[in-house]
Design a protein around this motif. Structure first.
Motif, short mmCIF file in Angstrom:
data_model
loop_
_atom_site.label_atom_id
_atom_site.label_comp_id
_atom_site.label_asym_id
_atom_site.label_seq_id
_atom_site.Cartn_x
_atom_site.Cartn_y
_atom_site.Cartn_z
N LEU A 64 58.56 86.00 95.55
CA LEU A 64 57.68 84.81 96.29
C LEU A 64 56.44 85.19 96.20
O LEU A 64 55.41 84.33 96.39
N ALA A 65 56.03 86.23 96.81
CA ALA A 65 54.52 86.72 97.40
C ALA A 65 53.83 86.69 95.83
O ALA A 65 52.68 86.42 96.02
N GLN A 66 54.49 87.37 94.94
CA GLN A 66 53.74 87.49 93.57
C GLN A 66 53.34 86.04 93.11
O GLN A 66 52.34 85.60 92.62
N ARG A 67 54.57 85.07 93.18
CA ARG A 67 54.15 83.74 92.60
C ARG A 67 53.36 83.02 93.54
O ARG A 67 52.66 81.92 93.20
N ALA A 68 53.13 83.16 94.84
CA ALA A 68 52.20 82.86 95.65
C ALA A 68 50.77 83.38 95.76
O ALA A 68 49.91 83.00 96.62
N ALA A 69 50.40 84.22 94.80
CA ALA A 69 49.31 85.14 94.64
C ALA A 69 47.97 84.08 94.77
O ALA A 69 47.02 84.51 95.31
N ALA A 70 47.76 82.74 94.48
CA ALA A 70 46.78 82.03 94.50
C ALA A 70 46.85 81.42 95.82
O ALA A 70 45.97 80.34 96.10
N GLU A 71 47.78 81.41 96.55
CA GLU A 71 47.89 81.04 98.13
C GLU A 71 47.59 82.10 98.92
O GLU A 71 48.98 82.65 99.30
N PRO A 72 46.88 82.74 99.25
CA PRO A 72 46.91 84.13 99.91
C PRO A 72 47.60 83.74 101.42
O PRO A 72 48.20 84.94 101.60
N GLU A 73 47.45 82.87 102.07
CA GLU A 73 48.04 82.53 103.36
C GLU A 73 49.67 82.75 103.24
O GLU A 73 50.35 83.28 104.08
N ASN A 128 62.77 79.52 91.54
CA ASN A 128 62.35 78.00 91.36
C ASN A 128 61.90 77.18 92.58
O ASN A 128 61.15 75.99 92.27
N GLY A 129 62.02 77.62 93.84
CA GLY A 129 61.33 76.90 94.64
C GLY A 129 59.81 77.10 94.88
O GLY A 129 59.20 77.90 94.41
N SER A 130 59.33 75.95 95.58
CA SER A 130 58.11 75.59 95.76
C SER A 130 57.68 76.79 97.12
O SER A 130 58.36 76.52 98.12
N PRO A 131 56.85 77.73 96.90
CA PRO A 131 56.67 78.73 98.15
C PRO A 131 56.23 78.03 99.32
O PRO A 131 56.64 78.48 100.22
N VAL A 188 51.47 77.15 106.23
CA VAL A 188 51.78 75.68 106.12
C VAL A 188 50.54 74.87 106.26
O VAL A 188 50.33 73.91 105.45
N GLN A 189 49.49 75.36 107.03
CA GLN A 189 48.20 74.59 107.34
C GLN A 189 47.53 74.45 106.05
O GLN A 189 46.65 73.61 105.72
N ALA A 190 47.56 75.71 105.28
CA ALA A 190 46.78 75.50 103.85
C ALA A 190 47.50 74.61 103.04
O ALA A 190 46.71 74.17 102.34
N ALA A 191 48.90 74.31 103.14
CA ALA A 191 49.54 73.67 102.21
C ALA A 191 49.24 72.23 102.61
O ALA A 191 48.93 71.36 101.68
N LEU A 192 49.15 72.13 103.79
CA LEU A 192 48.74 70.48 104.29
C LEU A 192 47.21 70.20 103.92
O LEU A 192 47.11 68.98 103.53
N ASP A 193 46.30 71.35 104.11
CA ASP A 193 45.12 70.96 103.81
C ASP A 193 44.76 70.62 102.23
O ASP A 193 43.96 69.93 101.82
#
Length: 232
Positions: A64-73, A128-131, A188-193
Motif C-alpha cells: 500500500l505504501a508503494q501504491r501511494a508513493a504519489a501521496e506522501p502523507e 484493489n483498495g483506494s489507499p 485523510v486531510q490530504a485526501a480531503l484537500d
C-alpha cells in the motif's frame, strides 16, 4: 492553534470510528480471557494465528505504501504500519513461548480459515483498495483491536501470571499511538484537500474489516468450545 482543516480530518476519523465500532457483545473470546477462563491452548492458537496475520499484514502495508508513493502523507502512514508489524512480530515470540509454543509446533500448525479472512481482505485492499479510504477503514478497526489488546494484556498478568515481556505484544497495541494518529490525520486531510475521498468506500472497507475481525475472534472462541473443525 489547530486550524479548521485539520479539525475536519480529525472529526472525520472520529465519526468514522464511531460508526464502525463493533457491538461490544460480539466478541465472545476476549471476555473469557478477561476472566481467566480461556484455556492456554487457545492462547497458543491466538499466538500462532497472529504469526500468520502479522506477516501478511506487513507485506500488505508495504505494498500500500508503494501504491501511494504519489501521496506522501498516505505512504508515510502505511510505512509506519509496516514497521509496527515488524516490531509486533518480535514481541509476539515471548507471548508464544509463554503459551508453550515451540518452533516444531509452529511449523506444524495449520491456520484456521476464519482467523485468516482478515489478512486475506487486507491483502485485497492492498491490491484493489483506494489507499486514502483504506487509511480511514484501518484507523477505525485499530480502535477496536486496541481495546481488545488492553483487556488481554491485563488478564494475562492477573489470571495467567505472564511476565511483562510475554504481554509486550498486547501492550504495543493497547494504547493509541500519537504518531500514527498524526499520520492518519495528515493522510485523510490530504485526501480531503484533493477532493479524492469517497466515504461510501470507507464504510464498505471498514464494515468488511470489522466483520473479518469479529470472525477472527469467533473462530478462536469456537475452538475454545471444541466445536467441529476448530482443531490444530
Amino acid at each position: 492553534m489547530e486550524d479548521a482543516m485539520t479539525r475536519t480530518a480529525r472529526r472525520l476519523l472520529e465519526t468514522t470510528t464511531g460508526k464502525l465500532a463493533p457491538d461490544p457483545r460480539a466478541n465472545r473470546l476476549v471476555p473469557l480471557v478477561a476472566r481467566g477462563a480461556a484455556g492456554r491452548d487457545t492462547l497458543a492458537a491466538l499466538a500462532l494465528e497472529q504469526r500468520w496475520v502479522i506477516a501478511a499484514d506487513r507485506r500488505a502495508f508495504q505494498y500500500l505504501a508503494q501504491r501511494a508513493a504519489a501521496e506522501p502523507e498516505t505512504a508515510a502512514y502505511f510505512t509506519a504500519l509496516a514497521e509496527g508489524e515488524a516490531l509486533a512480530a518480535q514481541r509476539l515470540e515471548a507471548f508464544a513461548a509463554a503459551c508453550g509454543v515451540t518452533e516444531e509446533r509452529a511449523v506444524a500448525y495449520d491456520p484456521l480459515p476464519g482467523c485468516q479472512a482478515y489478512p486475506a481482505y487486507a491483502a485485497w485492499l492492498a491490491l484493489n483498495g483506494s489507499p486514502a479510504e483504506t487509511v480511514l477503514a484501518l484507523h477505525a478497526n485499530f480502535s477496536a483491536w486496541g481495546g481488545y489488546c488492553a483487556t488481554i494484556a491485563a488478564a494475562l498478568r492477573r489470571h495467567y501470571g505472564f511476565s511483562g515481556e510475554a504481554c509486550a505484544f498486547f501492550d504495543l497495541f493497547a494504547e493509541p499511538s500519537p504518531v500514527l494518529e498524526e499520520q492518519a490525520t495528515a493522510a485523510v486531510q490530504a485526501a480531503l484537500d484533493a477532493g479524492r475521498l469517497n466515504e461510501r468506500l470507507v464504510h464498505r472497507y471498514g464494515r468488511l474489516l470489522q466483520s473479518y475481525e469479529a470472525m477472527f475472534w469467533h473462530t478462536l472462541w469456537e475452538r475454545e468450545r471444541g466445536l467441529p473443525g476448530q482443531v490444530d
